[in-house]
Design a protein around this motif. Structure first.
Motif, PDB file in Angstrom:
ATOM      1  N   GLY A   6       0.943  -1.336  -0.240  1.00 10.20           N
ATOM      2  CA  GLY A   6       0.130   0.058   0.145  1.00 10.20           C
ATOM      3  C   GLY A   6       1.178   1.117   0.124  1.00 10.20           C
ATOM      4  N   LEU A   7       0.194   2.132  -0.639  1.00  8.00           N
ATOM      5  CA  LEU A   7       0.660   3.327  -0.583  1.00  8.00           C
ATOM      6  C   LEU A   7       0.421   4.738  -0.188  1.00  8.00           C
ATOM      7  N   CYS A   8       1.068   5.233   0.694  1.00  9.21           N
ATOM      8  CA  CYS A   8       0.781   6.670   1.317  1.00  9.21           C
ATOM      9  C   CYS A   8      -0.755   7.555   0.198  1.00  9.21           C
ATOM     10  N   SER A   9       0.250   7.666  -1.100  1.00  7.84           N
ATOM     11  CA  SER A   9      -0.627   8.235  -2.029  1.00  7.84           C
ATOM     12  C   SER A   9      -1.866   7.909  -2.230  1.00  7.84           C
ATOM     13  N   GLN A  10      -2.034   5.979  -2.171  1.00 12.97           N
ATOM     14  CA  GLN A  10      -3.411   5.807  -2.308  1.00 12.97           C
ATOM     15  C   GLN A  10      -4.367   5.707  -2.045  1.00 12.97           C
TER      16      GLN A  10
END
Length: 206
Positions: free
Chosen positions: A115-119
């Motif tokens: 998981g990405l912070c931007s997502q």
């Protein structure tokens, strides 16, 4: 009748001979005092001890410099944050709260698989909650692990939840929940994420 110049030369020779006799007599007296041996010249002491002291001093300076440099290097890896509700440490014992954070936004390099912070993967939980207890009197160390899925009455300000969810509202809230629900005073707080955990392992050489 001898001239004045001739008399002067004789007197000068006589004075020279007289001085010579006195010097010879003085030398013989010194020889008799020394048992007939010539006066000894003081021997030069070997300076190996001085070189040894210098070598030891250099080694001590290098060791102290290495320890100080390592201390500041390790200190530069620590990011200090303001944490409330910590109790004052006593000479009797000390409790250190060790936290393993799941933060994604705090990572230098993120992985799509996790998981990405931007997502929108911005949740911060404490997957690891451990209390390190130090007892100087008995020279013992004990470790208490609180399971991450433990429900507590005030994990969050809004109410009951899992203990790992308290970190979402900050370390101060997590400390408050542990102190109130378990009755364990927390004196210090250490938090690691995936990046800082790797840095600690590399720094310790493990």
């Amino acid at each position: 009748m001898p001239s004045d110049s001739t008399s002067g030369r004789r007197e000068t020779r006589a004075e020279k001979i007289a001085n010579h006799d006195r010097l010879v007599a003085m030398g013989e007296a010194v020889n008799r005092r020394n048992g007939g041996a010539a006066p000894r010249r003081p021997k030069k002491r070997p300076n190996w001890w001085r070189r040894s002291l210098i070598a030891v001093g250099v080694v001590i300076v290098l060791i102290v410099g290495g320890v100080v440099g390592d201390y500041y290097y390790l200190g530069s890896l620590v990011h200090h944050v303001k944490v409330h509700n910590l109790q004052t440490s006593s000479a009797a014992s000390e409790n250190i709260l060790l936290i393993g954070s799941t933060t994604r936004c705090g990572l230098k390099q993120q992985n799509v698989a996790y998981g990405l912070c931007s997502q929108g993967v911005t949740g911060v939980n404490s997957d690891i909650d451990m209390i390190l207890h130090l007892d100087p009197a008995t020279r013992t160390v004990s470790l208490l692990s609180i399971p991450r899925d433990t429900f507590v009455p005030n994990a969050r300000i809004i109410g009951a939840n899992k203990i790992d969810a308290a970190l979402y509202e900050g370390p101060s809230q997590l400390i408050t929940a542990i102190e109130e629900d378990f009755g364990i005073p927390i004196n210090n707080y250490v938090e690691l994420n995936f990046d800082t955990f790797a840095n600690v392992v590399n720094a310790s050489g493990a």
